[in-house]
Design an enzyme around this catalytic site. Structure first.
Site, mmCIF file in Angstrom:
data_model
loop_
_atom_site.group_PDB
_atom_site.id
_atom_site.type_symbol
_atom_site.label_atom_id
_atom_site.label_comp_id
_atom_site.label_asym_id
_atom_site.label_seq_id
_atom_site.Cartn_x
_atom_site.Cartn_y
_atom_site.Cartn_z
ATOM 1 N N GLU A 65 0.826 -1.209 0.000
ATOM 2 C CA GLU A 65 0.000 0.000 0.000
ATOM 3 C C GLU A 65 0.859 1.258 0.000
ATOM 4 O OE1 GLU A 65 -2.886 0.551 3.176
ATOM 5 O OE2 GLU A 65 -3.610 2.367 2.181
ATOM 6 N N ASP A 81 -0.708 -5.034 2.992
ATOM 7 C CA ASP A 81 -1.170 -3.820 3.666
ATOM 8 C C ASP A 81 -0.526 -3.839 5.050
ATOM 9 O OD1 ASP A 81 -2.401 -1.687 4.799
ATOM 10 O OD2 ASP A 81 -4.387 -2.122 3.976
ATOM 11 N N ILE A 83 -0.662 -1.792 7.603
ATOM 12 C CA ILE A 83 -1.676 -1.576 8.656
ATOM 13 C C ILE A 83 -3.009 -1.355 7.947
ATOM 14 C CG2 ILE A 83 -2.466 -0.246 10.646
ATOM 15 C CD1 ILE A 83 0.343 0.739 11.126
ATOM 16 N N ASP A 84 -3.868 -2.344 7.994
ATOM 17 C CA ASP A 84 -5.207 -2.162 7.435
ATOM 18 C C ASP A 84 -6.086 -1.666 8.586
ATOM 19 O OD1 ASP A 84 -7.207 -2.260 5.404
ATOM 20 O OD2 ASP A 84 -8.060 -3.942 6.511
ATOM 21 N N THR A 86 -5.641 2.046 9.298
ATOM 22 C CA THR A 86 -4.696 3.086 9.736
ATOM 23 C C THR A 86 -5.385 4.170 10.567
ATOM 24 O OG1 THR A 86 -3.345 2.689 7.791
ATOM 25 C CG2 THR A 86 -2.998 4.770 8.898
ATOM 26 N N ASP A 209 -6.120 -4.542 0.605
ATOM 27 C CA ASP A 209 -7.116 -4.681 1.671
ATOM 28 C C ASP A 209 -7.722 -6.090 1.666
ATOM 29 O OD1 ASP A 209 -7.097 -1.862 2.386
ATOM 30 O OD2 ASP A 209 -8.316 -1.468 0.615
HETATM 31 C C1 IPD Z 1 -9.118 0.998 4.899
HETATM 32 C C2 IPD Z 1 -9.852 0.026 5.803
HETATM 33 C C3 IPD Z 1 -11.312 0.424 5.970
HETATM 34 C C4 IPD Z 1 -12.022 0.541 4.650
HETATM 35 C C5 IPD Z 1 -11.271 1.519 3.739
HETATM 36 C C6 IPD Z 1 -9.825 1.054 3.557
HETATM 37 P P1 IPD Z 1 -6.458 1.351 5.249
HETATM 38 O O1 IPD Z 1 -7.785 0.557 4.675
HETATM 39 O O2 IPD Z 1 -9.781 -1.275 5.289
HETATM 40 O O3 IPD Z 1 -12.023 -0.521 6.719
HETATM 41 O O4 IPD Z 1 -13.332 0.983 4.850
HETATM 42 O O5 IPD Z 1 -11.939 1.522 2.492
HETATM 43 O O6 IPD Z 1 -9.151 1.914 2.702
HETATM 44 O O7 IPD Z 1 -6.382 2.631 4.458
HETATM 45 O O8 IPD Z 1 -6.672 1.598 6.692
HETATM 46 O O9 IPD Z 1 -5.329 0.434 4.949
#
Ligand code: IPD
Length: 270
Positions: A65, A81, A83-84, A86, A209
């Site tokens: 990412e 990813d 940190i999914d 963030t 993700d």
């Molecule tokens: C996000 C998370 C979130 C989702 C967002 C994503 P990130 O990823 O997965 O739950 O609703 O669409 O972008 O940016 O924290 O790696």
């Protein structure tokens, strides 16, 4: 597949310790978009995972990412990813994960999702089943959507986009038992895999993700598709993931609304 799984788990746990050690401490925050943020810990976590995996498998490709990636279409590529969730991490809200997938010819074959705050490790290999901390997991048995606990998320573009997920959210609020918006799509999907959620949908997710968690869902007996029920890949813009039994019911609700106008993005930046 075992040697790849072993190294993916080692990398996820190493980066999990790093992330955990920074909870409650000051983070450096930068913005990639109006509300899309990245912390120094995301970048450090990705560096750590990339170094670990490419040291073990120097011929493999990598898509992350934060650092971008190399062309798809080659045999082996890691999709990460660091940190999914963030936004949750930046606020010390303890719901986020490290997501690591290995794809071969664009198909995920290893998937690892690690929640460092609860020490929960979800993983799967293609054809090898899905596990949570070494215990086999299965999706829930709920058959009636009215009795289901659903989950969704909202893309960062929500404030500017005309088409958003808000209408679907309202539709499900009126038809399901309850809905949660947790903030880490990889973990949300793994919660479908182990039966905590019965269904999940979202628009605008990225391959990092979903690539690891969709394998966990499939191997746990769950079903994945686009909103209209057609075949889903982690390069698609809309995802519906369920226990299988409520899939058609959810698909029908999602198809009530016009299709969102989101442009297709190709994830091969170099
Ligand atoms: C996000 C998370 C979130 C989702 C967002 C994503 P990130 O990823 O997965 O739950 O609703 O669409 O972008 O940016 O924290 O790696």
């Amino acid at each position: 597949m075992d040697k790849y799984l072993k190294e993916a788990i080692a990398a996820a746990k190493k980066s999990g310790s790093l992330i955990r050690s920074r909870v409650g401490k000051t983070k450096t925050i930068n913005y990639k978009g109006a509300i899309d943020l990245v912390t120094d810990v995301d970048k450090a976590s990705e560096r750590l995972i990339k170094d670990h995996l490419l040291k073990k498998f120097p011929q493999h490709l990598f898509l992350g990412e934060e650092s971008g990636g190399q062309k798809e279409g080659c045999a082996y590529r890691w999709i990460v990813d660091p940190i999914d969730g963030t936004t949750n991490f930046a606020h010390d809200f303890p719901y986020f994960s490290v997501s690591i997938a290995l794809e071969i010819n664009c198909q995920p074959v290893v998937g690892v999702v690690y929640d460092p705050m609860h020490d929960e490790l979800f993983y799967a290999t293609k054809g090898g089943g899905a596990f949570l901390n070494e215990k086999k997991i299965r999706v829930s048995k709920i058959k009636d959507m009215k009795k289901s606990l659903l989950c969704t998320g909202f893309a960062y573009e929500i404030k500017g986009a005309r088409d958003s997920n808000v209408e679907h959210f309202v539709d499900f609020l009126m038809t399901a038992q309850a809905i949660r918006r947790m903030g880490s799509a990889a973990l949300d999907l793994c919660y479908v895999a182990c039966g905590r959620f019965d269904g999940f949908w979202e628009i605008g997710l990225k391959p990092w993700d979903t690539a690891a968690a969709i394998l966990v869902v499939t191997e746990a007996g769950g079903k994945l598709s686009k909103f209209n029920g057609s075949k889903y890949s982690h390069y698609d813009q809309e995802i519906l993931a369920t226990n299988g039994s409520i899939h058609t019911q959810m698909s029908r609700i999602l198809m009530r609304r016009p299709k969102p106008k989101i442009c297709k993005i190709i994830w091969n930046s170099t």
